[in-house]
Design an enzyme around this catalytic site. Structure first.
Site, PDB file in Angstrom:
ATOM      1  N   ASN A   1       4.203   0.791   2.065  1.00  0.00           N
ATOM      2  CA  ASN A   1       4.134  -0.329   3.000  1.00  0.00           C
ATOM      3  C   ASN A   1       4.214  -1.643   2.247  1.00  0.00           C
ATOM      4  O   ASN A   1       3.470  -1.849   1.287  1.00  0.00           O
ATOM      5  CB  ASN A   1       2.816  -0.277   3.769  1.00  0.00           C
TER       6      ASN A   1
ATOM      7  N   LYS B   1      11.856   2.656   5.863  1.00  0.00           N
ATOM      8  CA  LYS B   1      11.993   4.079   5.557  1.00  0.00           C
ATOM      9  C   LYS B   1      13.395   4.404   5.022  1.00  0.00           C
ATOM     10  O   LYS B   1      13.570   5.303   4.214  1.00  0.00           O
ATOM     11  CB  LYS B   1      11.693   4.907   6.805  1.00  0.00           C
TER      12      LYS B   1
ATOM     13  N   LYS C   1      11.900  10.069  11.258  1.00  0.00           N
ATOM     14  CA  LYS C   1      11.252   8.750  11.266  1.00  0.00           C
ATOM     15  C   LYS C   1      12.222   7.626  11.595  1.00  0.00           C
ATOM     16  O   LYS C   1      13.261   7.501  10.950  1.00  0.00           O
ATOM     17  CB  LYS C   1      10.655   8.458   9.887  1.00  0.00           C
TER      18      LYS C   1
ATOM     19  N   ARG D   1       0.855  -1.196   0.000  1.00  0.00           N
ATOM     20  CA  ARG D   1       0.000   0.000   0.000  1.00  0.00           C
ATOM     21  C   ARG D   1       0.881   1.233   0.000  1.00  0.00           C
ATOM     22  O   ARG D   1       1.676   1.440   0.909  1.00  0.00           O
ATOM     23  CB  ARG D   1      -0.941   0.023   1.206  1.00  0.00           C
TER      24      ARG D   1
ATOM     25  N   GLU E   1       4.787   7.070   2.392  1.00  0.00           N
ATOM     26  CA  GLU E   1       5.604   5.865   2.535  1.00  0.00           C
ATOM     27  C   GLU E   1       5.009   4.749   1.694  1.00  0.00           C
ATOM     28  O   GLU E   1       3.864   4.830   1.238  1.00  0.00           O
ATOM     29  CB  GLU E   1       5.648   5.406   4.005  1.00  0.00           C
TER      30      GLU E   1
ATOM     31  N   GLU F   1       6.841   0.564  11.921  1.00  0.00           N
ATOM     32  CA  GLU F   1       5.564   0.560  11.215  1.00  0.00           C
ATOM     33  C   GLU F   1       4.425   0.617  12.226  1.00  0.00           C
ATOM     34  O   GLU F   1       4.606   0.307  13.395  1.00  0.00           O
ATOM     35  CB  GLU F   1       5.422  -0.728  10.389  1.00  0.00           C
ATOM     36  N   GLY F   2       3.256   0.975  11.735  1.00  0.00           N
ATOM     37  CA  GLY F   2       2.067   0.857  12.568  1.00  0.00           C
ATOM     38  C   GLY F   2       1.614   2.165  13.197  1.00  0.00           C
ATOM     39  O   GLY F   2       0.621   2.198  13.919  1.00  0.00           O
TER      40      GLY F   2
ATOM     41  N   ARG G   1      -7.671   7.854   4.683  1.00  0.00           N
ATOM     42  CA  ARG G   1      -7.730   8.078   6.130  1.00  0.00           C
ATOM     43  C   ARG G   1      -7.730   9.568   6.387  1.00  0.00           C
ATOM     44  O   ARG G   1      -6.985  10.309   5.745  1.00  0.00           O
ATOM     45  CB  ARG G   1      -6.531   7.419   6.814  1.00  0.00           C
TER      46      ARG G   1
ATOM     47  N   SER H   1      -2.876  -2.749   6.228  1.00  0.00           N
ATOM     48  CA  SER H   1      -4.185  -2.962   6.825  1.00  0.00           C
ATOM     49  C   SER H   1      -5.286  -2.258   6.038  1.00  0.00           C
ATOM     50  O   SER H   1      -5.030  -1.387   5.212  1.00  0.00           O
ATOM     51  CB  SER H   1      -4.187  -2.510   8.278  1.00  0.00           C
TER      52      SER H   1
END
Ligand code: ADP
Ligand code: MG
Ligand code: MG
Length: 488
Positions: free
Chosen positions: A171, A323, A377, A153, A169, A381-382, A464, A176
């Protein structure tokens, strides 16, 4: 006024400051002017729809909600209406998907590049170091991954000043919301189908989103490639997961069409699935140090990597998503090493924001002077891991003073300032008007078997949305809500 943040109880009075001003909205940008009665009806309908269609998450307040399905469900945090998004940028993001898929695959094949690019990071970050250890073991035994499956993603923000679509970024592990994001688009389309006429809005401007189905389809295709009808797909999940319904959407979609079993990963590190061979290991865990509380989890990860199963992602794909590699790939002439098409390279480069390593003294100096223009950064993740604002300055000064290897754990990134627009948030059954910024994720899928590329597609999207004053963006982390897009 639309600039204040009002908490509107569902059955609030229709009088006073919430009095109706406009009935028909001219554009989605007028959403805060929505008729109060209609707003309440829409929120009510959205809550019923979410409950009936499985747009749900485990409720933090209920203890077992992350372990036992069907216990302590709450509607997912959502925006009541889709966010505005220009069609040209939407198309651009979709188009980038297959190019990034290819880029990940190419970079993953260059083990030396991955090891070298991450060699300093390895010293500053114990978690990445463990991942690299697994990777170098695979290089040593010359492990070949003939079937390669990527469910990625790529996340973007639309920079307000330049109107550029910039990548936040990429992923490559445990992306998710393929399941729930499809549902939000459907919810918004249904709501506008019902209320759109009165509001002057057209549900067809919300792109259809079948991410959940498409991901299931690609997993099934990879299973077919593996070519062992008795082999199963293993979902590796966290023991406690309030976002379990997003995962169940995928496994249910799969089981509807294919005779697949469920597997378990024993905590002693052995991979046992009723004595069955495993065709695919699909990770919805394993991206954070918290998923490896002991050596047995690391052993399990190594065993899976050594196995003949298709890994989604393989350790190489996982590392390409760090990253640090994102920052390396943004260096001049790096993309040229991995992609042949000049046109594709130009398209990708156009969406790169400024990315720097902390050994770039000029940039560190600049970031100390103007920390608000940067984000620091770590390799995590998350959500919830980045450093913002004045903390950037403090962290950089501390690292300078200590002068150890810890600075290699981080990268610096240009802070993107997306356009702000009015939104209606619905959380915990309560709606609330506020100003918001959004991040658009495009799901991508890549499947190849040796030289044959079987799938290289974009597969739906995730929007989002969070209040404009918030730094972080994760939905699961509690910062953002699920949304869809309304093309302009
Ligand atoms: P993670 O892998 O933890 O999701 P991200 O790089 O996506 O890490 O950062 C988390 C959140 O921080 C993003 O969802 C976004 O809201 C915000 N963020 C990250 N990078 C930027 C940036 N360059 N500009 C503005 N916001 C950013
Ligand atoms: Mg991420
Ligand atoms: Mg992210």
């Amino acid at each position: 006024s639309s600039s204040s943040s009002q908490v509107l109880p569902l059955r609030c009075s229709k009088a006073g400051e919430f009095e109706t001003q406009v009935k028909s909205l001219k554009t989605m940008a007028d959403i805060h002017g929505i008729d109060q009665e209609m707003l309440e009806k829409m929120v009510y309908d959205a809550l019923v729809w979410s409950s009936l269609h499985g747009l749900v998450v485990g409720d933090r307040a209920v203890k077992r909600s992350g372990e036992v399905p069907g216990v302590g469900l709450s509607h997912s945090p959502i925006a009541l209406m889709p966010g505005l998004f220009p069609e040209t940028h939407w198309k651009q993001a979709c188009e980038l998907s297959s190019i990034f898929n290819e880029l990940v695959d190419r970079v993953s094949m260059d083990g030396k590049f991955l090891q070298e690019s991450l060699s300093r990071t390895k010293k500053g970050d114990a978690f990445t170091s463990r991942l690299l250890d697994i990777h170098s073991k695979m290089l040593q035994i010359d492990k070949k991954e003939e079937i390669r499956l990527g469910l990625h993603r790529s996340d973007y923000m639309l920079d307000d000043k330049t109107k550029l679509l910039l990548q936040v970024e990429l992923n490559t592990i445990s992306c998710s919301f393929p399941g729930l994001s499809s549902l939000v688009s459907e919810l918004h389309r249904d709501l506008l189908d019902q209320y759109g006429k009165v509001l002057g809005l057209d549900y067809r401007k919300i792109p259809e989103n079948h991410a959940g189905n498409e991901y299931a389809e690609v997993l099934a295709k990879a299973w077919t490639e593996y070519n062992d009808p008795s082999a199963v797909i293993l979902f590796v999940v966290q023991a406690e997961e309030r976002n379990m319904y997003d995962q169940h959407w995928l496994s249910v979609n799969l089981r509807k069409r294919y005779p697949l079993l469920e597997g378990v990963l024993r905590t002693d590190g052995t991979l046992l699935v009723d004595g069955q061979a495993i065709a695919i290991v699909y990770f919805r865990a394993g991206y954070t140090p918290r998923d490896y509380p002991s050596e047995s989890e690391w052993r399990a990860r190594l065993i899976m990597e050594q196995s003949s199963a298709v890994k989604c992602p393989s350790i190489s794909y996982h590392l390409v998503g760090t990253k640090k590699i994102q920052q390396e790939l943004a260096k001049p002439n790096l993309l040229e090493r991995f992609l042949d098409s000049e046109e594709d390279i130009a398209k990708i480069r156009k969406c790169f924001a400024g990315l720097w390593s902390l050994d770039d003294e000029d940039i560190v100096k600049k970031a100390i002077e103007t920390p608000d223009l940067f984000i620091m950064k770590p390799q995590r993740e998350g959500g919830g891991n980045n450093i913002y604002g004045d903390d950037v300055r403090k962290a950089l000064l501390r690292l300078q003073k200590e002068g150890n290897e810890e600075d290699a754990a981080y990268i610096l990134m240009q802070r993107i300032f997306p356009s702000v627009f009015p939104t209606i948030f619905v959380r915990d059954g309560i709606c609330h008007k506020d100003h918001a910024i959004s991040e658009l994720g495009i799901f991508g899928a890549y499947l190849r078997n040796k030289d044959k590329v079987i799938v290289n597609d974009n597969c739906g999207y995730l929007m989002r949305t969070k209040v404009s004053s918030s730094n972080e963006g994760g939905v699961a982390a509690g910062f953002a809500v699920l949304d869809s897009i309304y093309l302009t």
